[in-house]
Scaffold this active site. Sequence first.
Site, PDB file in Angstrom:
ATOM      1  N   GLU A  16     -20.253   8.685  -6.258  1.00 42.61           N
ATOM      2  CA  GLU A  16     -19.185   8.670  -5.251  1.00 42.61           C
ATOM      3  C   GLU A  16     -18.456  10.010  -5.170  1.00 42.61           C
ATOM      4  O   GLU A  16     -17.353  10.108  -4.625  1.00 42.61           O
ATOM      5  CB  GLU A  16     -18.206   7.529  -5.537  1.00 42.61           C
ATOM      6  CG  GLU A  16     -18.847   6.151  -5.458  1.00 42.61           C
ATOM      7  CD  GLU A  16     -18.932   5.563  -4.047  1.00 42.61           C
ATOM      8  OE1 GLU A  16     -17.981   5.721  -3.259  1.00 42.61           O
ATOM      9  OE2 GLU A  16     -19.953   4.907  -3.727  1.00 42.61           O
ATOM     10  N   HIS A  61     -12.402   3.668  -7.055  1.00 43.91           N
ATOM     11  CA  HIS A  61     -12.669   5.040  -7.503  1.00 43.91           C
ATOM     12  C   HIS A  61     -11.629   5.387  -8.560  1.00 43.91           C
ATOM     13  O   HIS A  61     -10.483   4.925  -8.482  1.00 43.91           O
ATOM     14  CB  HIS A  61     -12.524   6.055  -6.356  1.00 43.91           C
ATOM     15  CG  HIS A  61     -13.567   5.949  -5.287  1.00 43.91           C
ATOM     16  ND1 HIS A  61     -13.262   5.983  -3.947  1.00 43.91           N
ATOM     17  CD2 HIS A  61     -14.906   5.829  -5.358  1.00 43.91           C
ATOM     18  CE1 HIS A  61     -14.377   5.880  -3.236  1.00 43.91           C
ATOM     19  NE2 HIS A  61     -15.384   5.781  -4.059  1.00 43.91           N
ATOM     20  N   CYS A 117      -7.899  11.052  -1.047  1.00 42.30           N
ATOM     21  CA  CYS A 117      -9.233  10.656  -0.554  1.00 42.30           C
ATOM     22  C   CYS A 117      -9.672  11.540   0.602  1.00 42.30           C
ATOM     23  O   CYS A 117     -10.863  11.748   0.814  1.00 42.30           O
ATOM     24  CB  CYS A 117      -9.217   9.225  -0.033  1.00 42.30           C
ATOM     25  SG  CYS A 117      -8.774   8.007  -1.257  1.00 42.30           S
TER      26      CYS A 117
HETATM   27  O1  SUG Z   1     -15.172   4.042   0.271  1.00 44.42           O
HETATM   28  N1  SUG Z   1     -12.967   2.835   2.715  1.00 44.42           N
HETATM   29  C1  SUG Z   1     -13.351   3.880   1.804  1.00 44.42           C
HETATM   30  C2  SUG Z   1     -12.133   4.532   1.215  1.00 44.42           C
HETATM   31  C3  SUG Z   1     -12.504   5.744   0.397  1.00 44.42           C
HETATM   32  C4  SUG Z   1     -11.353   6.263  -0.375  1.00 44.42           C
HETATM   33  N2  SUG Z   1     -11.711   7.409  -1.116  1.00 44.42           N
HETATM   34  C5  SUG Z   1     -11.279   7.739  -2.360  1.00 44.42           C
HETATM   35  N3  SUG Z   1     -10.637   6.881  -3.130  1.00 44.42           N
HETATM   36  N4  SUG Z   1     -11.547   8.899  -2.813  1.00 44.42           N
HETATM   37  C6  SUG Z   1     -14.256   3.331   0.697  1.00 44.42           C
HETATM   38  O2  SUG Z   1     -14.031   2.188   0.271  1.00 44.42           O
HETATM   39  C7  SUG Z   1     -13.368   1.132   4.423  1.00 44.42           C
HETATM   40  C8  SUG Z   1     -14.050   1.071   5.779  1.00 44.42           C
HETATM   41  C9  SUG Z   1     -13.829  -0.219   6.481  1.00 44.42           C
HETATM   42  O3  SUG Z   1     -13.638  -1.247   5.796  1.00 44.42           O
HETATM   43  O4  SUG Z   1     -13.859  -0.222   7.735  1.00 44.42           O
HETATM   44  C10 SUG Z   1     -13.855   2.280   3.562  1.00 44.42           C
HETATM   45  O5  SUG Z   1     -15.002   2.657   3.640  1.00 44.42           O
END
Ligand code: SUG
Length: 445
Positions: free
Chosen positions: A175, A246, A367
Amino acid sequence: MTSAIEANADGLIGPTHSYAGLSPGNLASSLNAGEPSNPRAAVLQGLDKMKRLADLGLPQFVLPPHERPEIPFLRTLGFTGSDAAVLEAAWKTAPSFAAAACSASPMWAANAATVTPSADAADGRVHFTPANLVTNLHRSLEHRQTKRALDALFPDSARFAVHDALPSVGHLADEGAANHVRLCADHGAPGVNLLVWGREAYEPWSGAYPARQTREASEAIARRHAAARPVFPRQSKAAIAGGTFHNDVVCVGALETLFFHELAFEDTAAAKADIRAAADGLFEPIFVEVSSADLPLADAISSYLFNSMLVRIPGEDRLTLICPTETRDNPRAHAVAERLAASNGPIGRVDYVDVRQSMRNGGGPACLRLRVVLTGAELAATNPAMRMTDALHARLSTWAAAWYRETLTPRDLADPALLAESRGALDELAGILSLGGDFYPFQRT
Ligand code: SUG
């Protein structure tokens, strides 16, 4: 020691920004599934955040959104005909795959890649491994275009090594920088690289939520980057079960300081000992740990106190923590933040930024950005057209206002007009960022 600065590259939020509930274990994504989104507000919030960092004197870059809906992906599933026909048929017969093909998830640039600065890489180049993001279908579609964007931003192969993603298999689930923290005495000095993982490749996993990073993926990245002083702490199972998808949801670090929640690591004492041992002779790590008594894990996750940017603003001695406004709205998290700023510790100031549209999908300030430590010469070798300036901010704000909708429900993602709008927007953007006429797959067909 060469002097270096920490730059940020943020994912520009795309025109299909929506709440589709695609990420199990990301509580905000599940909670807001089906709610209408506001892509225009989202992209403007992201642009304002980028400008704010640039105004503070930190180099800021823009990573372009990916082509969405991703028609080529749907074609690989056997849908045929015109692009509009492919989209319509996919939504009728395979709506989950269609939703994945429409996600604007490349906005979360902390998941774009893991980065090793030249000070820590054996060959003296800056190394990038785009994350395969194999745990979630919608995110697994990102890495090839991410590599293209990184190649555009870091074009000089004598200074930058942009690798392919690790093989897209669960054993090597990766990730990116969301699970990487670098500690050091100074950005240009040798650092200690924490590569945090949630499960082992062959470990039977019975957790309610997925562990998105394997130990073997973290080790492979450290190996291929020839990254100095890697430390591999395990994410706590309790944190994952509580919604920490994460490590950057419960931990952030900068320079000597590691700021984290009590439940971030499976074995906190061992993690600290390993960091101290790796830093021996270089610097004394400073651990700022927040207890569950002061901030229960559920509040840490809903407030995103730790999903903040911890930055040294040029000319300032102490660090600044840039939190989402949700941290200020949560009394417990706000109290922790205020105490930090009032203490004599390494964090001297707490600021707040409004990224609410992204937050409702579990994406806070940290993020949205990929940190890249660059020397002066490396900074000079980046693509200037992708660097945030007042002029670019103004231009992109106008561009977004012209192309982006103010309301989007998951149902609207099936609208062929949205496909046309998104392509129109991205085609114009490719011109603005000097990416050329073949940057996006739709431009090449
Ligand atoms: O991978 N949300 C992302 C958020 C990423 C956050 N990044 C970090 N913590 N670095 C994920 O879960 C949700 C999309 C949706 O549900 O429409 C989403 O992909």
